[in-house]
Design an enzyme around this catalytic site. Structure first.
Site, short mmCIF file in Angstrom:
data_model
loop_
_atom_site.label_atom_id
_atom_site.label_comp_id
_atom_site.label_asym_id
_atom_site.label_seq_id
_atom_site.Cartn_x
_atom_site.Cartn_y
_atom_site.Cartn_z
N ASP A 1 9.76 -19.86 -9.46
CA ASP A 1 9.85 -18.81 -10.69
C ASP A 1 8.43 -18.17 -10.81
O ASP A 1 8.62 -16.92 -11.33
CB ASP A 1 9.99 -19.62 -11.96
CG ASP A 1 11.76 -20.53 -11.84
OD1 ASP A 1 12.59 -19.94 -12.32
OD2 ASP A 1 11.42 -21.54 -11.37
N ASP B 1 13.28 -21.44 -15.41
CA ASP B 1 13.02 -22.68 -15.77
C ASP B 1 11.54 -22.80 -15.35
O ASP B 1 11.43 -23.76 -14.15
CB ASP B 1 14.31 -23.62 -15.20
CG ASP B 1 14.44 -23.53 -13.81
OD1 ASP B 1 14.10 -22.59 -13.35
OD2 ASP B 1 15.04 -24.50 -13.25
#
Length: 384
Positions: free
Chosen positions: A75, A70
């Protein structure tokens, strides 16, 4: 925001040299003896092999990774860590709602790949909302757009996304590479939940499943008792923890906080300043998208959220590092786990069954300690 006895896969069909075979046999014997010693207390202080693939002297086994994100700042850090590992083949990146809107997640993933000159890696658009309930986001930490609200006039367009959907891509890629793919999930687990419901045989074809999510001490960072990724889609987390009967590794919220790096340099724990000061385009990209998170981490709210005090907690990178290098994890617990779905204050909280009340045969490996020096090296390499 989260291990360790594994089954040994089929004996290698080809062995290169007697010395390699002796190494395999010795390590196999040691692993089995250590499993017997550790089985009584559900704790493991080593990271056992998923499979063996003996290669010519000096060669390194390729790791096939499929990553579900996401794409917020951590990330991005995790993706860059994987791309910097010489033994990793990133088969694709699937996108899901979470830190920001699905459209932003897709844009951000492409921006990260562009920063690493790896836009040839396929990116797939997945689920825009959880199985039940409304979307939540983490804009207060990652910025409204997920990458620190840092402008990027040269960002790649969404026309680079694959036409195939993320859930279909997960099923296809794993089936095309049976027993070889490590699936790394650093986001709400909606895509993975739908994939296993569409193909119940999917988990049996994975090399391993690595998840950043859940909590072990009921410490919440989104609700009183809920970690963000599990709270963003509790039903999906429940399905994944109960339906994926494969080696499963969890980098949970409290563990990542206890394994933090330092924000600023000091005599003993210098890291973040030096990490961002590398004279590379990747480091300059990271410094730009990370500044918002660094600033808000000094806020009163974040000071309370972080377990054991504030610091540089790249949550998703711990799960990625475990998938990249078997030796990264040095100690873990081994217990059945599930997710609470109905509690007023506990919905989305991970349940760790230390006694056996759940009557579950499958147990997850919950990270306790990792090789922090190796982690610093992997993080540093990500920005080189």
């Amino acid at each position: 925001m989260a291990l360790v006895v594994f089954r040994c896969a089929a004996t290698p069909s080809r062995v290169y040299g007697s010395s390699a075979w002796r190494l395999f046999a010795a390590h196999r014997h040691w692993s089995l003896s250590r499993q017997k010693r550790d089985s009584s207390n559900n704790t493991s202080s080593f990271f056992p092999p998923l499979s063996y693939k003996l290669l010519p002297s000096g060669a390194m086994m390729r790791r096939k990774l499929l990553v579900d994100v996401d794409c917020g700042v951590d990330d991005a850090q995790a993706i860059m860590l994987a791309l910097a590992a010489p033994n990793v083949e990133l088969l694709g990146v699937t996108c899901v709602h979470g830190n920001t809107s699905l459209e932003n997640v897709c844009k951000n993933t492409l921006r990260v790949l562009q920063a690493c000159s790896r836009l040839e890696i396929p990116v797939f658009k997945g689920c825009a909302k959880p199985i039940l309930g409304n979307c939540i986001d983490a804009g207060h930490f990652h910025g409204r757009d997920g990458l620190g609200d840092a402008p990027d006039p040269n960002a790649p367009g969404l026309d680079l996304l694959q036409k195939e959907g993320a859930v279909s891509a997960i099923i296809r890629i794993v089936n095309e590479n049976p027993g070889e793919v490590s699936l790394v999930a650093t986001a709400p687990l909606t895509n993975l939940a739908l994939a296993v419901r569409m193909d119940p045989s999917l988990p049996n074809k994975l090399r391993g499943l690595y998840i950043m999510g859940g909590n072990t001490e009921s410490r919440g960072n989104t609700t009183v008792c809920g970690e963000f990724n599990f709270t963003a889609d509790p039903e999906a987390a429940y399905i994944v923890l109960n339906d994926y009967q494969c080696p499963t590794y969890l980098a949970c919220w409290e563990f990542t906080c206890h394994s933090k790096l330092s924000w600023a340099r000091d005599f003993y724990t210098e890291f973040c300043d030096t990490w961002l000061a590398q004279d590379t385009d990747k480091a300059r990209f990271m410094a730009q998208i990370f500044q918002h998170s660094i600033d808000v981490s000094q806020s009163e709210r974040l000071q309370k959220e972080f377990v054991g005090g504030t610091g540089f907690v790249s949550c998703d990178s711990y799960a990625m590092a475990a998938a990249v290098d078997d030796s990264f994890i040095t100690e873990s617990d081994h217990y059945p786990v599930s997710v609470e779905l109905t509690g007023t204050h506990t919905r989305g909280m991970m349940v760790v069954d230390t006694v056996g009340f759940l009557k579950k045969a499958h147990k997850a490996y919950i990270m306790k300690t990792v090789d922090m020096e190796k982690f610093k090296q992997m993080m540093t390499a990500a920005l080189k």
